[in-house]
Design a protein around this motif. Structure first.
Motif, PDB file in Angstrom:
ATOM      1  N   VAL A  59       0.836  -1.206   0.000  1.00 41.10           N
ATOM      2  CA  VAL A  59       0.000   0.000   0.000  1.00 41.10           C
ATOM      3  C   VAL A  59       0.865   1.249   0.000  1.00 41.10           C
ATOM      4  O   VAL A  59       0.593   2.227  -0.724  1.00 41.10           O
ATOM      5  CB  VAL A  59      -0.942  -0.007   1.230  1.00 41.10           C
ATOM      6  CG1 VAL A  59      -1.750   1.285   1.291  1.00 41.10           C
ATOM      7  CG2 VAL A  59      -1.873  -1.207   1.187  1.00 41.10           C
ATOM      8  N   GLN A 236      -7.188  -2.091   0.848  1.00 33.26           N
ATOM      9  CA  GLN A 236      -6.465  -0.978   1.471  1.00 33.26           C
ATOM     10  C   GLN A 236      -5.997   0.025   0.425  1.00 33.26           C
ATOM     11  O   GLN A 236      -6.042   1.241   0.655  1.00 33.26           O
ATOM     12  CB  GLN A 236      -5.258  -1.506   2.244  1.00 33.26           C
ATOM     13  CG  GLN A 236      -5.606  -2.302   3.496  1.00 33.26           C
ATOM     14  CD  GLN A 236      -4.351  -2.781   4.204  1.00 33.26           C
ATOM     15  OE1 GLN A 236      -3.503  -2.000   4.581  1.00 33.26           O
ATOM     16  NE2 GLN A 236      -4.240  -4.096   4.370  1.00 33.26           N
ATOM     17  N   MET A 237      -5.554  -0.455  -0.734  1.00 31.39           N
ATOM     18  CA  MET A 237      -5.097   0.455  -1.782  1.00 31.39           C
ATOM     19  C   MET A 237      -6.247   1.308  -2.300  1.00 31.39           C
ATOM     20  O   MET A 237      -6.065   2.472  -2.648  1.00 31.39           O
ATOM     21  CB  MET A 237      -4.462  -0.336  -2.930  1.00 31.39           C
ATOM     22  CG  MET A 237      -3.074  -0.860  -2.608  1.00 31.39           C
ATOM     23  SD  MET A 237      -2.190  -1.494  -4.052  1.00 31.39           S
ATOM     24  CE  MET A 237      -3.212  -2.899  -4.492  1.00 31.39           C
TER      25      MET A 237
END
Length: 256
Positions: A59, A236-237
């Motif tokens: 990330v 999450q990205m």
């Protein structure tokens, strides 16, 4: 526990002194006092340190690549000032300063080698102690048996004396296989995990420096992440900017 065995019978002060006192002495002789002073740190690392956040690295590098593509590498100087992990901070600083990619990789690889050397002292200390302990146990047993030989004329005292003599062997073998060797293997495994994490960071920073597409940077680094964690990393990205102060510094940073 063996039926009918009194736990008090497992306590043998002379055996404890010979095995653990002797173990402390031989470890000082073999590894030095500085290594012995770091025993609390080694224990903390072995039992309390969580594995590096490989998904977090993906990330983070995806974010760096995206920011560099939009605003240029110099814009990452602001990001570097917020990062607490000294390894990532140093690598990103080299990238922002315009260092040659080979130089960036060389400097960071030297950092990894230095970390491995520091960590090696810890797991080798416990591995060495695991080798010394059984021998000291046998030494204690021999000393106890010599004392027991003086009681051959007193059969009622001979049995307990022999049992007490062999307690030293129990201490040595038990300490080696139940405590010392497992800690050594734990420290070794944590070092390997941290090395993997740092190599992942190097790959990511070099890709960012080369101007790779953020998605390609993430795909390249996903090879380091276990398959069962990859979906979470994707989410999450998509969530936007990472928390730079939450970047995992690894076992070494946590134990400091």
């Amino acid at each position: 526990m063996i039926k009918g065995l009194n736990p008090v019978a497992l306590i043998n002060p002379p055996g404890i002194f010979i095995v653990f006192g002797g173990l402390f002495g031989v470890c000082i002789a073999a590894y030095g006092m500085d290594a012995m002073k770091r025993l609390p740190t080694y224990y903390k690392t072995a039992f309390n340190t969580e594995p590096p956040d490989l998904g977090g690295n993906v990330v983070l590098m995806h974010h760096f690549a995206d920011r560099a593509r939009r605003d240029g590498l110099l814009a990452l100087e602001e990001e570097a000032n917020q990062i607490e992990d000294p390894f990532v901070k140093k690598g990103l600083g080299l990238v922002v300063d315009g260092s040659d990619p080979d130089t960036v990789a060389e400097v960071l690889e030297l950092e990894i080698e230095s970390m491995e050397s520091r960590h090696r002292t810890g797991h080798e200390l416990f591995k060495g102690a695991a080798g010394f302990a059984p021998t000291l146990g046998v030494l204690g047993a021999c000393m106890g048996l010599l004392k027991a030989m003086e009681l051959l004329d007193s059969p009622e005292l001979l049995g307990p004396a022999i049992a007490a003599a062999f307690m030293a062997t129990l201490y040595g073998v038990g300490a080696a296989n139940v405590v010392l060797m497992p800690i050594s293997e734990s420290l070794k495994a944590k070092t390997a995990a941290e090395v993997k994490s740092r190599q992942m960071v190097i790959e990511g920073l070099l890709a960012v420096q080369a101007g790779d597409n953020p998605r390609m940077v993430a795909e390249k680094l996903m090879a380091f992440v276990p398959p069962e964690q990859r979906l979470s990393v994707e989410e999450q990205m998509e969530g936007g900017r990472p928390n730079l102060k939450a970047v995992d510094g690894g076992a070494e940073a946590k134990a400091a």
